[in-house]
Design a protein around this motif. Structure first.
Motif, PDB file in Angstrom:
ATOM      1  N   UNK A  59      34.554  35.118  44.201  1.00  0.00           N
ATOM      2  CA  UNK A  59      33.752  34.236  43.658  1.00  0.00           C
ATOM      3  C   UNK A  59      34.232  34.282  42.119  1.00  0.00           C
ATOM      4  N   UNK A  60      34.731  35.171  41.493  1.00  0.00           N
ATOM      5  CA  UNK A  60      35.266  34.970  40.023  1.00  0.00           C
ATOM      6  C   UNK A  60      36.369  34.064  40.411  1.00  0.00           C
ATOM      7  N   UNK A  64      36.582  30.431  38.076  1.00  0.00           N
ATOM      8  CA  UNK A  64      37.812  30.212  36.997  1.00  0.00           C
ATOM      9  C   UNK A  64      37.625  31.284  36.166  1.00  0.00           C
ATOM     10  N   UNK A  65      37.373  32.289  36.375  1.00  0.00           N
ATOM     11  CA  UNK A  65      37.292  33.703  35.605  1.00  0.00           C
ATOM     12  C   UNK A  65      38.348  34.265  35.322  1.00  0.00           C
ATOM     13  N   UNK A  66      38.549  35.105  34.561  1.00  0.00           N
ATOM     14  CA  UNK A  66      40.069  35.541  34.116  1.00  0.00           C
ATOM     15  C   UNK A  66      40.117  36.728  35.414  1.00  0.00           C
ATOM     16  N   UNK A  67      41.449  37.053  35.711  1.00  0.00           N
ATOM     17  CA  UNK A  67      41.828  38.181  36.539  1.00  0.00           C
ATOM     18  C   UNK A  67      41.182  39.311  36.471  1.00  0.00           C
TER      19      UNK A  67
END
Length: 123
Positions: A59-60, A64-67
């Motif tokens: 989901x992250x 578009x969330x940071x790794x």
């Protein structure tokens, strides 16, 4: 292990938007995050609407969330108040400086604020 909870927050608000509950291994992180958010809620005298809490890796990535996002370990929340994110950020910095809440990550976006209990940084 007891589920994280405070006067105004419960674990369900921080579940991943894909329906995945917060894994038990992250309960301590979430409890610390909730405790700090309680201070913020009291400071503003109004509810925080949690937009995003825990996120699965999948989901992250989709969001578009940071790794290495703090959302992956239930250590972050994106939230809204009835106040502009710029004012929220300013007040959060004051609370951090005074030691009332943990210094952590602080990001402002057009419609929400990000706070996490990681190392201090802003964006």
């Amino acid at each position: 292990m007891k589920e994280p909870k405070t006067k105004h927050f419960n674990i369900d608000e921080f579940a991943c938007k894909d329906g995945t509950p917060v894994p038990e291994e992250y309960y301590d992180n979430l409890q610390e995050l909730m405790n700090n958010l309680e201070v913020l809620r009291k400071h503003f005298g109004q509810p925080l609407i949690i937009h995003s809490g825990y996120r699965t890796k999948e989901y992250n990535a989709k969001a578009g969330g940071a790794k290495k996002s703090k959302h992956l370990t239930a250590s972050a929340a994106d939230f809204r108040l009835n106040i502009t994110p710029r004012i929220v950020q300013s007040e959060l910095k004051k609370l951090m400086k005074s030691g009332k809440i943990k210094k952590g990550g602080l990001g402002i976006y057009s419609t929400f604020t990000h706070y996490d209990i990681g190392k201090y940084r802003t964006w």
